[in-house]
Design a protein around this motif. Structure first.
Motif, PDB file in Angstrom:
ATOM      1  N   THR A  44       0.832  -1.207   0.000  1.00  0.00           N
ATOM      2  CA  THR A  44       0.000   0.000   0.000  1.00  0.00           C
ATOM      3  C   THR A  44       0.863   1.251   0.000  1.00  0.00           C
ATOM      4  OG1 THR A  44      -1.766  -1.161   1.197  1.00  0.00           O
ATOM      5  CG2 THR A  44      -1.811   1.243   1.242  1.00  0.00           C
ATOM      6  N   LEU A  45       1.945   1.229   0.758  1.00  0.00           N
ATOM      7  CA  LEU A  45       2.877   2.363   0.754  1.00  0.00           C
ATOM      8  C   LEU A  45       3.522   2.535  -0.616  1.00  0.00           C
ATOM      9  CD1 LEU A  45       4.641   1.988   4.233  1.00  0.00           C
ATOM     10  CD2 LEU A  45       2.871   3.631   3.569  1.00  0.00           C
ATOM     11  N   LEU A  46       3.789   1.416  -1.275  1.00  0.00           N
ATOM     12  CA  LEU A  46       4.341   1.487  -2.625  1.00  0.00           C
ATOM     13  C   LEU A  46       3.335   2.110  -3.588  1.00  0.00           C
ATOM     14  CD1 LEU A  46       6.689   0.768  -4.525  1.00  0.00           C
ATOM     15  CD2 LEU A  46       5.634  -1.474  -4.853  1.00  0.00           C
ATOM     16  N   GLY A  47       2.075   1.704  -3.447  1.00  0.00           N
ATOM     17  CA  GLY A  47       1.022   2.301  -4.262  1.00  0.00           C
ATOM     18  C   GLY A  47       0.866   3.788  -3.969  1.00  0.00           C
ATOM     19  N   ALA A  48       1.048   4.161  -2.704  1.00  0.00           N
ATOM     20  CA  ALA A  48       0.974   5.572  -2.332  1.00  0.00           C
ATOM     21  C   ALA A  48       2.077   6.371  -3.006  1.00  0.00           C
ATOM     22  CB  ALA A  48       1.066   5.714  -0.812  1.00  0.00           C
ATOM     23  N   ALA A  49       3.284   5.789  -3.030  1.00  0.00           N
ATOM     24  CA  ALA A  49       4.415   6.467  -3.681  1.00  0.00           C
ATOM     25  C   ALA A  49       4.116   6.704  -5.156  1.00  0.00           C
ATOM     26  CB  ALA A  49       5.682   5.630  -3.517  1.00  0.00           C
ATOM     27  N   SER A  50       3.478   5.726  -5.789  1.00  0.00           N
ATOM     28  CA  SER A  50       3.115   5.855  -7.202  1.00  0.00           C
ATOM     29  C   SER A  50       2.086   6.964  -7.401  1.00  0.00           C
ATOM     30  CB  SER A  50       2.574   4.532  -7.729  1.00  0.00           C
ATOM     31  OG  SER A  50       2.133   4.651  -9.063  1.00  0.00           O
ATOM     32  N   ALA A  51       1.126   7.062  -6.458  1.00  0.00           N
ATOM     33  CA  ALA A  51       0.073   8.071  -6.570  1.00  0.00           C
ATOM     34  C   ALA A  51       0.605   9.481  -6.339  1.00  0.00           C
ATOM     35  CB  ALA A  51      -1.045   7.763  -5.573  1.00  0.00           C
ATOM     36  N   LEU A  52       1.747   9.604  -5.668  1.00  0.00           N
ATOM     37  CA  LEU A  52       2.318  10.924  -5.383  1.00  0.00           C
ATOM     38  C   LEU A  52       3.126  11.482  -6.559  1.00  0.00           C
ATOM     39  CD1 LEU A  52       3.554  10.411  -1.710  1.00  0.00           C
ATOM     40  CD2 LEU A  52       1.517  11.652  -2.469  1.00  0.00           C
ATOM     41  N   ILE A  53       3.421  10.646  -7.543  1.00  0.00           N
ATOM     42  CA  ILE A  53       4.255  11.073  -8.673  1.00  0.00           C
ATOM     43  C   ILE A  53       3.715  12.320  -9.385  1.00  0.00           C
ATOM     44  CG2 ILE A  53       5.042  10.385 -10.976  1.00  0.00           C
ATOM     45  CD1 ILE A  53       5.484   7.570  -9.900  1.00  0.00           C
ATOM     46  N   PRO A  54       2.382  12.447  -9.587  1.00  0.00           N
ATOM     47  CA  PRO A  54       1.879  13.650 -10.274  1.00  0.00           C
ATOM     48  C   PRO A  54       2.237  14.966  -9.582  1.00  0.00           C
ATOM     49  CG  PRO A  54       0.194  11.956 -10.243  1.00  0.00           C
ATOM     50  CD  PRO A  54       1.307  11.465  -9.357  1.00  0.00           C
ATOM     51  N   LEU A  55       2.631  14.917  -8.297  1.00  0.00           N
ATOM     52  CA  LEU A  55       3.010  16.137  -7.594  1.00  0.00           C
ATOM     53  C   LEU A  55       4.159  16.850  -8.298  1.00  0.00           C
ATOM     54  CD1 LEU A  55       2.692  17.977  -5.091  1.00  0.00           C
ATOM     55  CD2 LEU A  55       4.246  16.440  -3.870  1.00  0.00           C
ATOM     56  N   TRP A  56       4.967  16.087  -9.030  1.00  0.00           N
ATOM     57  CA  TRP A  56       6.110  16.661  -9.739  1.00  0.00           C
ATOM     58  C   TRP A  56       5.921  16.644 -11.261  1.00  0.00           C
ATOM     59  CZ3 TRP A  56       6.507  13.069  -5.751  1.00  0.00           C
ATOM     60  CH2 TRP A  56       6.973  13.592  -4.532  1.00  0.00           C
TER      61      TRP A  56
END
Length: 244
Positions: A44-56
């Motif tokens: 789930t944390l890995l999925g969260a990291a993926s979801a945060l990518i659009p921030l950049w």
């Protein structure tokens, strides 16, 4: 095909995966089920990291004034948290889970409520749930929801092996949530710009971090109270984009 079939397939995938997970879970030791929950927390944390990518991403950053991309996320979480706390969403979710636990005659010691709340949040959060449902409503295909259904099937199987029937019951709020977005797509077509979807995805990623921390027993984040942030994020992003 008819509008909503993608969500129907998704619901059946969750129930089927959970049922299979429960069948297999009875054959696993408590230690093994705990390990599976830890693995899910890490995933789930890995999925969260993926979801945060659009921030950049250029699309999101260039759509907002300098310094605002992170402030939009922070503001969404703060205002969403205030609204969720005032409405007592976390307690309401727990209460709903308890009522369902009694209805399904699960023992009080069972992780029914945790499974229901965690799976509900996990399966509903993310761009696929929204974009896929809107696309389904617009009759543009269900490819995104088919992908989501595949992911949810295996996630439900893994979760249910340690968290029980609550994971299967999570199909109910998922059906309501995605059904709502399908109706939006059917009535209005595309209503969100790319940067708005990015804002919602990033906020969803932060909520997934909270879920991961709960699964790993690091911190019991009241993720349910933060759910309104998902609705606030695209609105706040639009306001900043238009007026600042």
């Amino acid at each position: 095909m008819f509008p909503g079939i993608g969500t129907l397939i998704n619901v059946l995938a969750i129930i089927g995966g959970a049922g299979l997970g429960i069948f297999v879970g009875h054959r696993l030791s408590r230690k093994t089920r705990t390990l599976l929950t830890d693995v899910l927390g890490l995933a789930t944390l890995l999925g969260a990291a993926s979801a945060l990518i659009p921030l950049w991403s250029a699309r999101y950053v260039e759509s907002l004034p300098t310094g605002w991309p992170l402030l939009v996320v922070l503001g969404s979480l703060i205002f969403g948290g205030l609204i969720g706390s005032a409405l007592g969403l976390e307690d309401r979710l727990d209460h709903l889970g308890e009522n369902l636990r009694r209805k399904f005659k699960a023992s009080k010691e069972s992780p029914f409520v945790e499974g229901f709340v965690t799976a509900s949040l996990l399966f509903a959060i993310g761009p696929l749930a929204i974009l896929g449902s809107i696309s389904d409503g617009m009759s543009n295909g269900i490819d995104q929801l088919l992908l989501k259904s595949t992911l949810d099937f295996f996630a439900a199987m893994a979760f249910a092996s340690s968290l029980g029937w609550g994971v299967a019951v999570a199909a109910i709020p998922v059906a309501l949530y995605q059904g709502f977005w399908t109706i939006i797509g059917l009535a209005l077509g595309e209503i969100l710009s790319g940067y708005q979807v990015d804002a919602m995805t990033i906020v969803g990623g932060v909520l997934l971090i909270g879920i991961g921390l709960r699964l790993l027993n690091i911190k019991q984040v009241a993720v349910g109270n933060l759910l309104p942030a998902l609705a606030i994020a695209p609105l706040l992003a639009m306001l900043v984009h238009s007026f600042i």
